[in-house]
Design a protein around this motif. Sequence first.
Motif, PDB file in Angstrom:
ATOM      1  N   ASP A  83      -0.873  -2.795   1.858  1.00 17.52           N
ATOM      2  CA  ASP A  83      -0.891  -1.535   1.114  1.00 17.52           C
ATOM      3  C   ASP A  83       0.355  -1.395   0.235  1.00 17.52           C
ATOM      4  O   ASP A  83       0.478  -0.422  -0.501  1.00 17.52           O
ATOM      5  N   ASN A 110      -6.573   1.761   9.564  1.00 13.86           N
ATOM      6  CA  ASN A 110      -7.212   0.923   8.559  1.00 13.86           C
ATOM      7  C   ASN A 110      -8.035  -0.195   9.194  1.00 13.86           C
ATOM      8  O   ASN A 110      -9.225  -0.310   8.937  1.00 13.86           O
ATOM      9  N   CYS A 119      -1.354  -4.100   7.643  1.00  5.98           N
ATOM     10  CA  CYS A 119      -1.978  -3.158   6.696  1.00  5.98           C
ATOM     11  C   CYS A 119      -0.926  -2.478   5.823  1.00  5.98           C
ATOM     12  O   CYS A 119      -1.193  -2.184   4.653  1.00  5.98           O
TER      13      CYS A 119
END
Length: 133
Positions: free
Chosen positions: A131, A87, A127
């Motif tokens: 998320d 990401n 991340c």
Amino acid sequence: MTDGVTRHTKQKDAVLQRLRGCDDFVSAQDLHRKLEDDGVRIGLATIYRQLNALADSGAADTIRLDGQQLFRLCGEDAHHHHLVCRNCGKTVEIDPPSETWLRNVAQAHGFTVESHTLEVFGLCPDCQQADGR
């Protein structure tokens, strides 16, 4: 006769200098943008040439992520592997698996080992948190 790989040029210096400032893997396009932001005028093709020359000489690592070639200067130790966040691109150097393990896996499938690279792709902790994982 020298070529662009061994010759000392302003473009090569600019690419190296800016690449040193990148902790994670970076694309040629992103590096080009950073150099332009710094006021350095250099063609994208020149950046590609310099990055590929660095990778060919072993001075830079290169990986493919989402169809894009990314580059990063190598650390001091000659042989290393990476965890790479798919990401944000955060990169962490990791210890490699043992040579015995690599040779056993290759031999089990009828291969011989000539060389190897190992990049593990996933999500870094930041991340994952963003998320919701």
